[in-house]
Design a protein around this motif. Structure first.
Motif, mmCIF file in Angstrom:
data_model
loop_
_atom_site.group_PDB
_atom_site.id
_atom_site.type_symbol
_atom_site.label_atom_id
_atom_site.label_comp_id
_atom_site.label_asym_id
_atom_site.label_seq_id
_atom_site.Cartn_x
_atom_site.Cartn_y
_atom_site.Cartn_z
ATOM 1 N N ASN A 135 0.778 -1.337 -0.040
ATOM 2 C CA ASN A 135 0.080 0.051 -0.027
ATOM 3 C C ASN A 135 1.001 1.147 0.004
ATOM 4 O OD1 ASN A 135 1.036 -0.242 2.388
ATOM 5 N ND2 ASN A 135 -0.638 -0.271 3.511
ATOM 6 N N LYS A 179 -11.369 2.020 -0.298
ATOM 7 C CA LYS A 179 -11.584 1.027 -1.400
ATOM 8 C C LYS A 179 -12.826 0.511 -1.293
ATOM 9 C CE LYS A 179 -6.974 -0.541 -0.020
ATOM 10 N NZ LYS A 179 -6.120 -1.205 -0.783
ATOM 11 N N MET A 203 -8.362 5.801 3.744
ATOM 12 C CA MET A 203 -7.988 4.882 2.740
ATOM 13 C C MET A 203 -8.872 3.614 2.413
ATOM 14 S SD MET A 203 -3.866 5.311 2.650
ATOM 15 C CE MET A 203 -3.752 5.055 0.955
ATOM 16 N N VAL A 204 -9.058 2.898 3.816
ATOM 17 C CA VAL A 204 -10.062 1.847 3.652
ATOM 18 C C VAL A 204 -11.206 2.190 2.909
ATOM 19 C CG1 VAL A 204 -10.708 -0.234 4.807
ATOM 20 C CG2 VAL A 204 -8.609 0.759 5.483
ATOM 21 N N ILE A 245 -11.147 -12.325 4.590
ATOM 22 C CA ILE A 245 -11.148 -10.979 4.410
ATOM 23 C C ILE A 245 -10.430 -10.504 2.851
ATOM 24 C CG2 ILE A 245 -10.513 -8.683 4.831
ATOM 25 C CD1 ILE A 245 -10.730 -9.348 7.861
ATOM 26 N N GLN A 246 -10.689 -10.133 1.984
ATOM 27 C CA GLN A 246 -9.811 -9.962 0.777
ATOM 28 C C GLN A 246 -9.666 -8.242 0.685
ATOM 29 O OE1 GLN A 246 -12.842 -11.767 -1.373
ATOM 30 N NE2 GLN A 246 -11.392 -13.783 -1.510
ATOM 31 N N ASP A 247 -8.831 -7.948 -0.331
ATOM 32 C CA ASP A 247 -8.503 -6.638 -0.586
ATOM 33 C C ASP A 247 -9.657 -5.563 -0.420
ATOM 34 O OD1 ASP A 247 -7.141 -4.464 -2.812
ATOM 35 O OD2 ASP A 247 -6.890 -4.783 -0.727
ATOM 36 N N SER A 286 -6.565 9.155 8.297
ATOM 37 C CA SER A 286 -6.111 8.636 6.708
ATOM 38 C C SER A 286 -6.493 7.379 6.753
ATOM 39 C CB SER A 286 -4.723 9.121 6.632
ATOM 40 O OG SER A 286 -3.944 8.885 7.548
ATOM 41 N N HIS A 287 -6.017 6.610 7.910
ATOM 42 C CA HIS A 287 -6.269 5.088 7.760
ATOM 43 C C HIS A 287 -7.560 4.556 7.272
ATOM 44 C CE1 HIS A 287 -6.378 0.780 8.954
ATOM 45 N NE2 HIS A 287 -7.247 0.965 9.610
ATOM 46 N N ASP A 313 1.358 -1.544 17.890
ATOM 47 C CA ASP A 313 1.020 -2.012 16.270
ATOM 48 C C ASP A 313 1.604 -3.407 16.070
ATOM 49 O OD1 ASP A 313 1.795 1.332 15.960
ATOM 50 O OD2 ASP A 313 -0.349 0.599 15.456
ATOM 51 N N ARG A 360 -2.647 -3.732 10.514
ATOM 52 C CA ARG A 360 -3.472 -3.558 8.950
ATOM 53 C C ARG A 360 -3.262 -2.368 9.220
ATOM 54 N NH1 ARG A 360 -7.398 -8.231 8.524
ATOM 55 N NH2 ARG A 360 -6.907 -9.454 10.305
ATOM 56 N N LEU A 361 -2.517 -1.536 8.198
ATOM 57 C CA LEU A 361 -2.485 -0.007 8.165
ATOM 58 C C LEU A 361 -2.985 0.280 6.793
ATOM 59 C CD1 LEU A 361 1.097 0.333 9.824
ATOM 60 C CD2 LEU A 361 -1.016 1.053 10.665
ATOM 61 N N ASN A 362 -3.886 1.172 6.684
ATOM 62 C CA ASN A 362 -4.464 1.787 5.333
ATOM 63 C C ASN A 362 -4.982 0.509 4.544
ATOM 64 O OD1 ASN A 362 -3.492 4.217 6.240
ATOM 65 N ND2 ASN A 362 -1.624 4.144 4.973
ATOM 66 N N ASN A 363 -5.434 -0.674 5.248
ATOM 67 C CA ASN A 363 -5.825 -1.930 4.426
ATOM 68 C C ASN A 363 -6.573 -2.600 5.220
ATOM 69 O OD1 ASN A 363 -5.486 -3.280 2.239
ATOM 70 N ND2 ASN A 363 -3.088 -2.857 2.122
ATOM 71 N N LEU A 364 -7.318 -3.337 4.593
ATOM 72 C CA LEU A 364 -8.098 -4.608 5.233
ATOM 73 C C LEU A 364 -7.315 -5.710 5.476
ATOM 74 C CD1 LEU A 364 -11.637 -4.476 3.414
ATOM 75 C CD2 LEU A 364 -11.044 -3.935 5.737
ATOM 76 N N ILE A 365 -6.124 -5.880 4.687
ATOM 77 C CA ILE A 365 -5.692 -7.286 4.718
ATOM 78 C C ILE A 365 -4.192 -6.798 5.026
ATOM 79 C CG2 ILE A 365 -6.906 -8.690 3.604
ATOM 80 C CD1 ILE A 365 -5.547 -7.997 0.967
#
Lengths: 404, 266
Positions: free
Chosen positions: A58, B67, B63-64, B249-251, B59-60, A321, A354-359
């Motif tokens: 990411n 998506k 960003m999610v 969980i996927q992207d 910001s976290h 974290d 999980r930073l800035n993301n789901l995975i």
């Protein structure tokens, strides 16, 4: 000097390569830097920081922990703006090594350091850091010198030559744009490297002896002073982008040793229900707030095996974290277990953010063990291919005929 | 929002129910994907959302959210979303003491009293203003997460009081929804967390519980999701219906399936 000259061009070319590669990637997706307040226009300036690289997943800015094996297990490295918590092993033999690797990596990459300890003077800690093994720029420079050799002796020379070349490193400061280095624990870091690095030390007995005007807050005075010190450095040196005088383009590596131990003035390791039970968790929360808004990464070693209250350990894990636990075999029944005979302990990756993301990138291998060799600290997987099958496979291959 | 999860919960953004307290709970795994789901769900449902984000930075979530198809920055500029960033505010309160009361001012005090300033913040953020412009559907309070408040020195009873006040105002008075995430400490013997979790489970209409698998880590199945409907609004529907699914969980999405009756095999 010729050596220094070629070294310089070597690093510059690698640096521009990194920048060029990154600018190509910026068009495919918006690459956000860490949550530094000045980061909106800062994409291009952030990728040029030495010793960092954007995450594959990411674009999160990563720094190396000093152990390339650990970087791989954590998904590429430690994200800037996060906390790495190391749960110390029982006799605190191996966790200081991870602490030192982190700081040594900071010096070699040219990052600023902030070392906090209640037990040891930060200047002494820095003296005991491991010496870095050679990096590529010097290797290129020596290739030109040994160009007359044949191919095979060259390979041998390159491997043995790494140790031979260590004395030659005195020429100038080592600033490497590579990510992740190897260190030799049996040697100390050269004095010039420490002197050219920018570091700040926090030694609790010195700071706490000053005037005791502590406002009533549920943080112990030691934690309070440490937080103020960290915030002061971040603001003064401009790591959070809010200081108009100073625009910092560097990472601050913060190392806090033995947090939570009684030397910090915290009772959490002594009794189960203590008055200052929220001190440590509040400290971690505010520290994370500071990190998230600045270009810094933090390593904390904590003697969690001493904490009596299991609930606190769970809370501390939730507030950090990345959490890595070390379990050494010394004094436990695992010492005599034949499965573990080659290793010194187990390493558990307890949590990855999980930073800035789901995975997130999590390694499939869960059984990891570490070994402290004479010069190196290695992490290996306990799962090995069964060697029992090999003789039968070989005899089968000899016995069968190739079909024509 | 995850369409698969909407199907499981039998809801759509257009037909979202009102006046409910939803409890999100995780045990031995990370249940934050549920927070992202509900945040984007209610933003898409055109509700006014007050998001108390105590765990990660804005910001976290942004960003999610991108998506999942919502832009938090746009929603914030439009006035649909009000965010209280815990981490950033903590630094401000701690190092730059302010005169006016701040929702998280209990961080400065030695004995964290109650969460009244936080409740006042929520009330001001979600109060329906009838100024004639396009009104939002219903107010929603989303908290990520309540267990952090326990770590910061607030007592479990104070947190329960806060949720009670929010429920009375947001759910009963303004016909809105409240969604909160709580960590289940499991065998860590965290009494305060147990008190909070039990108290909230008793009050909530819908409980979503993300659990790690009992057998340990698995690459293809990230965990198990238990959905429990309580206090149905219609008297005819059966009480306390529960479903269990395993998820991965996927992207940008989540894959749910029924747990197999056979032991999991490769």
């Amino acid at each position: 000097m010729a050596a220094a000259g070629t070294c310089g061009t070597g690093t510059r070319s690698t640096g521009s390569m990194v920048a060029a590669a990154s600018t190509n990637n910026v068009t495919s997706f918006q690459r956000r830097g860490p949550r530094a307040s000045g980061a909106d226009s800062g994409c291009s300036r952030l990728v040029s920081i030495a010793g960092t690289r954007p995450s594959v997943r990411n674009g999160q800015l990563l720094v190396s922990t000093g152990l390339p094996a650990l970087d791989q297990l954590l998904g590429g490295g430690l994200a800037v703006g996060t906390v790495l918590l190391i749960e110390e092993d029982k006799y605190n033999i191996y966790s200081p090594l991870l602490f030192k690797y982190f700081l040594a990596e900071g010096i070699v990459s040219g990052h600023a350091l902030l070392v906090a300890s209640a037990k040891e003077d930060p200047a002494d800690i820095l003296q005991k850091l491991p010496a870095p093994l050679i990096d590529d720029s010097y290797k290129k420079e020596c290739d030109e010198d040994v160009c007359s050799h044949k191919m095979e002796p060259d390979i041998k020379m390159k491997i043995a030559w790494r140790y031979q070349l260590l004395p030659k490193m005195e020429a100038g400061p080592v600033s490497s744009s590579r990510f992740g280095h190897y260190y030799d624990i049996s040697k100390r870091i050269p004095q010039e490297l420490i002197e050219t690095s920018k570091w700040h030390g926090f030694f609790l007995p010195e700071k706490i002896s000053s005037a005791f005007n502590v406002e009533s807050c549920s943080l112990t005075p030691g934690y309070m002073k440490l937080l103020q010190f960290i915030q002061n450095i971040i603001y003064k040196e401009g790591f959070d982008g809010s200081n108009p005088q100073k625009k910092q383009k560097n990472i601050l590596r913060i190392g806090i040793q033995n947090l939570g131990s009684p030397l910090w003035g915290d009772d959490i390791c002594c009794t189960e229900n203590c008055d200052t039970s929220h001190s440590l968790t509040k400290f971690l929360y505010i520290l994370r707030g500071l990190l998230r808004t600045s270009l810094s990464a933090c390593i904390i070693t904590m003697p969690t095996h001493l904490i009596q209250n299991k609930a606190v350990i769970a809370r501390v894990t939730n507030l950090s974290d990345t959490v890595v636990g070390l379990e050494s075999f010394i004094g436990s029944e695992k010492e005599t277990n034949p499965l573990y005979k080659d290793y010194h302990g187990l390493i558990h990756i307890r949590q990855i953010p999980r930073l800035n993301n789901l995975i997130y990138d999590i390694s499939d291998v869960k059984d990891l063990a570490f070994k402290l060799k004479k010069k190196l600290f290695t992490i290996e997987s306990l799962l090995r291919a069964p060697t029992l099958f090999l003789p039968q496979v070989v005899s089968f291959a000899r016995g069968c005929q190739r079909p024509s | 929002m995850f369409p698969e999860l909407n199907n499981l919960l039998n809801t759509t953004p257009e037909g979202a129910e009102q006046g409910k307290l939803t409890l999100l709970c995780d045990a031995k795994t990370d249940g934050s994907f549920l927070v992202h789901h509900f945040l984007s769900f209610y933003l898409k449902a055109n509700c006014k959302v007050c998001f108390v984000a105590l765990v990660q930075s804005f910001s976290h979530y942004n960003m999610v959210g991108q998506k999942l198809g919502v832009s938090l920055t746009t929603a914030r500029e439009r006035g649909q979303l009000v965010v209280l960033e815990g981490l950033k505010s903590a630094v401000d309160i701690f190092f730059r003491p302010q005169e006016e009361p701040h929702p998280l001012q209990f961080l400065r005090e030695a004995n964290a009293g109650d969460l009244q300033p936080l409740y006042a913040f929520v009330r001001d953020a979600l109060e329906p203003v009838d100024c004639g412009e396009a009104a939002w559907r219903c107010p929603v309070l989303l908290v990520d997460d309540l267990s952090v408040l326990l770590s910061l020195g607030v007592g479990p009873v104070a947190v329960l009081d806060f949720v009670h006040y929010c429920r009375a105002t947001v759910c009963r008075e303004w016909k809105g929804n409240v969604v909160a995430l709580v960590h289940d400490s499991g065998d860590a013997e965290d009494e305060e967390s147990d008190v909070l979790l039990n108290g909230l489970s008793h009050q909530s209409h819908l409980i979503l519980r993300a659990e790690g698998l009992a057998t340990g880590f698995c690459k293809d199945v990230h965990g198990q999701l238990r959905i429990l409907w309580r206090r149905p609004l219609q008297p005819t529907t059966p009480r306390d219906r529960s479903l269990t699914y395993q998820y991965k969980i996927q992207d940008k999405s989540i894959f749910c399936c029924e747990p197999s009756s056979e032991p999991y095999s490769l």
